[in-house]
Design a protein around this motif. Structure first.
Motif, short mmCIF file in Angstrom:
data_model
loop_
_atom_site.label_atom_id
_atom_site.label_comp_id
_atom_site.label_asym_id
_atom_site.label_seq_id
_atom_site.Cartn_x
_atom_site.Cartn_y
_atom_site.Cartn_z
N ALA A 227 -102.80 -24.74 -63.08
CA ALA A 227 -103.07 -23.41 -62.55
C ALA A 227 -101.77 -22.62 -62.39
CB ALA A 227 -103.80 -23.52 -61.21
N LEU A 228 -100.72 -23.30 -61.97
CA LEU A 228 -99.41 -22.64 -61.84
C LEU A 228 -98.88 -22.22 -63.21
CD1 LEU A 228 -96.99 -21.77 -60.13
CD2 LEU A 228 -96.08 -24.09 -60.36
N ALA A 229 -99.09 -23.04 -64.22
CA ALA A 229 -98.65 -22.71 -65.57
C ALA A 229 -99.34 -21.44 -66.06
CB ALA A 229 -98.93 -23.87 -66.53
N GLU A 230 -100.61 -21.25 -65.67
CA GLU A 230 -101.34 -20.03 -66.03
C GLU A 230 -100.69 -18.80 -65.39
OE1 GLU A 230 -104.06 -19.34 -68.06
OE2 GLU A 230 -103.61 -21.35 -68.81
N VAL A 231 -100.30 -18.93 -64.14
CA VAL A 231 -99.65 -17.81 -63.44
C VAL A 231 -98.32 -17.48 -64.12
CG1 VAL A 231 -98.61 -17.06 -61.26
CG2 VAL A 231 -100.74 -18.37 -61.23
N VAL A 232 -97.55 -18.50 -64.42
CA VAL A 232 -96.24 -18.30 -65.06
C VAL A 232 -96.44 -17.61 -66.41
CG1 VAL A 232 -94.22 -19.47 -66.04
CG2 VAL A 232 -95.15 -20.20 -63.82
N GLU B 205 -94.06 -19.75 -56.28
CA GLU B 205 -93.96 -20.83 -57.28
C GLU B 205 -93.24 -22.05 -56.69
OE1 GLU B 205 -93.93 -16.94 -59.62
OE2 GLU B 205 -93.15 -17.70 -57.72
N GLY B 206 -92.15 -21.79 -55.98
CA GLY B 206 -91.41 -22.88 -55.36
C GLY B 206 -92.24 -23.62 -54.33
N ALA B 207 -93.05 -22.87 -53.57
CA ALA B 207 -93.89 -23.49 -52.56
C ALA B 207 -94.93 -24.41 -53.22
CB ALA B 207 -94.59 -22.42 -51.72
N VAL B 208 -95.50 -23.96 -54.34
CA VAL B 208 -96.49 -24.79 -55.04
C VAL B 208 -95.84 -26.11 -55.48
CG1 VAL B 208 -97.95 -24.99 -57.09
CG2 VAL B 208 -97.87 -22.83 -55.81
N ARG B 209 -94.66 -26.01 -56.07
CA ARG B 209 -93.99 -27.25 -56.53
C ARG B 209 -93.63 -28.15 -55.35
NH1 ARG B 209 -91.49 -23.15 -60.03
NH2 ARG B 209 -92.53 -23.31 -62.07
N ALA B 210 -93.22 -27.55 -54.24
CA ALA B 210 -92.87 -28.35 -53.06
C ALA B 210 -94.09 -29.02 -52.45
CB ALA B 210 -92.19 -27.46 -52.02
N MET B 211 -95.28 -28.45 -52.67
CA MET B 211 -96.51 -29.03 -52.12
C MET B 211 -97.02 -30.22 -52.93
SD MET B 211 -97.52 -27.67 -49.27
CE MET B 211 -99.28 -28.06 -49.17
N LEU C 23 -105.17 -20.38 -52.14
CA LEU C 23 -105.80 -19.46 -53.08
C LEU C 23 -105.14 -18.08 -53.09
CD1 LEU C 23 -109.59 -20.31 -52.50
CD2 LEU C 23 -108.04 -21.21 -54.26
N GLY C 24 -104.61 -17.64 -51.96
CA GLY C 24 -104.02 -16.30 -51.88
C GLY C 24 -102.54 -16.24 -52.18
N LEU C 25 -101.96 -17.34 -52.62
CA LEU C 25 -100.50 -17.40 -52.81
C LEU C 25 -99.97 -16.32 -53.77
CD1 LEU C 25 -99.24 -21.11 -53.01
CD2 LEU C 25 -98.31 -19.25 -51.60
N PHE C 26 -100.76 -16.01 -54.79
CA PHE C 26 -100.28 -15.06 -55.80
C PHE C 26 -101.04 -13.73 -55.73
CE2 PHE C 26 -99.29 -19.31 -57.33
CZ PHE C 26 -97.93 -19.19 -57.58
N MET D 50 -109.27 -21.39 -61.14
CA MET D 50 -109.01 -22.79 -61.53
C MET D 50 -109.03 -23.71 -60.30
SD MET D 50 -106.10 -22.59 -64.53
CE MET D 50 -106.09 -24.37 -64.82
N LEU D 51 -108.43 -23.24 -59.21
CA LEU D 51 -108.39 -24.09 -58.02
C LEU D 51 -109.75 -24.18 -57.34
CD1 LEU D 51 -104.99 -23.38 -56.24
CD2 LEU D 51 -105.57 -25.17 -57.89
N SER D 52 -110.44 -23.06 -57.19
CA SER D 52 -111.70 -23.11 -56.45
C SER D 52 -112.78 -23.86 -57.23
CB SER D 52 -112.17 -21.70 -56.06
OG SER D 52 -112.19 -20.85 -57.17
#
Length: 329
Positions: free
Chosen positions: A320-325, A259-265, A287-290, A302-304
């Motif tokens: 997409a991150l909100a969906e994971v959370v 999650e932190g990496a996504v926000r930092a990107m 795509l493979g982060l989670f 969502m991303l692809s």
């Protein structure tokens, strides 16, 4: 840290995968793991003038340039260009088995020409100040690895190479695709460990088949100097890299998070889009982060599906991150 201190864990050079956007993501997950470029051919740099292939950002460091080629003078010139571009290490590819590489007389086919490899390495070392390393296989085709690998290593050591990465599989130049060459020839970790005993002053990293930090730690505990991880670091980057600084390099926690990496990107993505880039050029590496976590499928979908659409931007990544959370709650 000197670059040698980063070699305990590295992410393998992988064609079409480890571009500068992939490296930017991996650097958000680990401060210390050594990252590699995709292979860049010496002719492209020297004859083709394709210096854009050397583009990278200072934030990616420590980062190494992998070169492909077999002409000592051309490789020396390419290595000099790589050093001038700021890379901390220049690596010679003696392991890639693809047809395109064979037709250029470099990659794994160089395992059959140790004297030429030594000449190439010596020329690269003389041309510039960065460390020159070699990534090789244990042999090709019908070669006996127990015989040829010590000979190969002794030649490059005599040329001045002090660090080698050994993919612990043979490469079959005829009859197997590059994908099959990464999976079908059996792994021989024991041979690589014996090479470390035979060449105690040579820094030996092992590559091939490593899929977890547990395996990496076990290989380091066996006396090897470093472990290079390939596909697992790409397809499940958080599993390999989030705890690597603490577990492999002894850095204090806390571990990084996906999650932190996504926000930092997000600022990086913003900058790329402002420069005229497209969102999917970055998100394809995310795509493979989670992988293996609740919400991973929705994140990938969502991303692809969304990142290729005109005007797609950071807000898609945030959604997409909100969906994971949400899925994890």
């Amino acid at each position: 840290m000197q670059i040698n201190q980063h070699t305990r864990l590295s992410v393998a050079p992988m064609m079409d995968w480890t571009d500068r956007h992939c490296r930017a993501l991996h650097r958000q997950l680990s401060r210390h793991a050594l990252l590699y470029t995709e292979m860049v051919t010496a002719p492209a740099l020297v004859r083709g003038g394709a210096l854009h292939l050397l583009d990278h950002s200072p934030q990616e460091h420590p980062v190494a340039l992998q070169l492909g080629g077999s002409d000592p003078a051309e490789l020396a010139q390419a290595a000099k260009l790589g050093a001038e571009a700021g890379y901390g290490e220049i690596n010679l590819n003696c392991g890639c088995p693809s047809d395109r590489v064979q037709s250029g007389t470099f990659g794994a086919v160089l395992m059959t020409q140790p004297a030429l490899v030594a000449e190439c390495c010596a020329a690269m070392i003389d041309a510039q100040p960065r460390e020159v390393t070699v990534k090789c296989r244990i042999g090709v085709d019908d070669q006996d690895p127990e015989e040829i690998l010590p000979e190969f290593l002794s030649r490059i050591v005599a040329a001045g190479v002090t660090r080698v990465i050994v993919h612990a599989r043979k490469a079959w130049l005829q009859g197997l695709s590059p994908k099959d060459n990464r999976e079908i020839p059996p792994l021989d970790y024991g041979l690589v460990q014996r090479m470390k005993m035979l060449f105690p002053n040579l820094h030996v990293s092992i590559n091939g088949g490593v899929t977890s930090l547990d395996e990496a730690e076990a290989l380091l505990g066996s006396g090897l100097d470093g472990v290079m991880v390939g596909r697992a670091a790409y397809h499940q980057p958080a599993d390999i890299l989030c705890a690597a600084d603490r577990r492999i390099f002894g850095a204090p926690g806390p571990d990084s998070t996906a999650e932190g990496a996504v926000r930092a990107m997000l600022p990086y993505i913003e900058g790329h889009l402002m420069a005229g880039g497209r969102l999917n050029q970055i998100t394809r590496h995310m795509l493979g982060l989670f992988a293996g976590r609740p919400g991973a499928r929705g994140w990938r979908r969502m991303l692809s599906e969304g990142a290729v659409r005109p005007g797609a931007g950071p807000e898609l990544v945030e959604a997409a991150l909100a969906e994971v959370v949400r899925a994890a709650a």
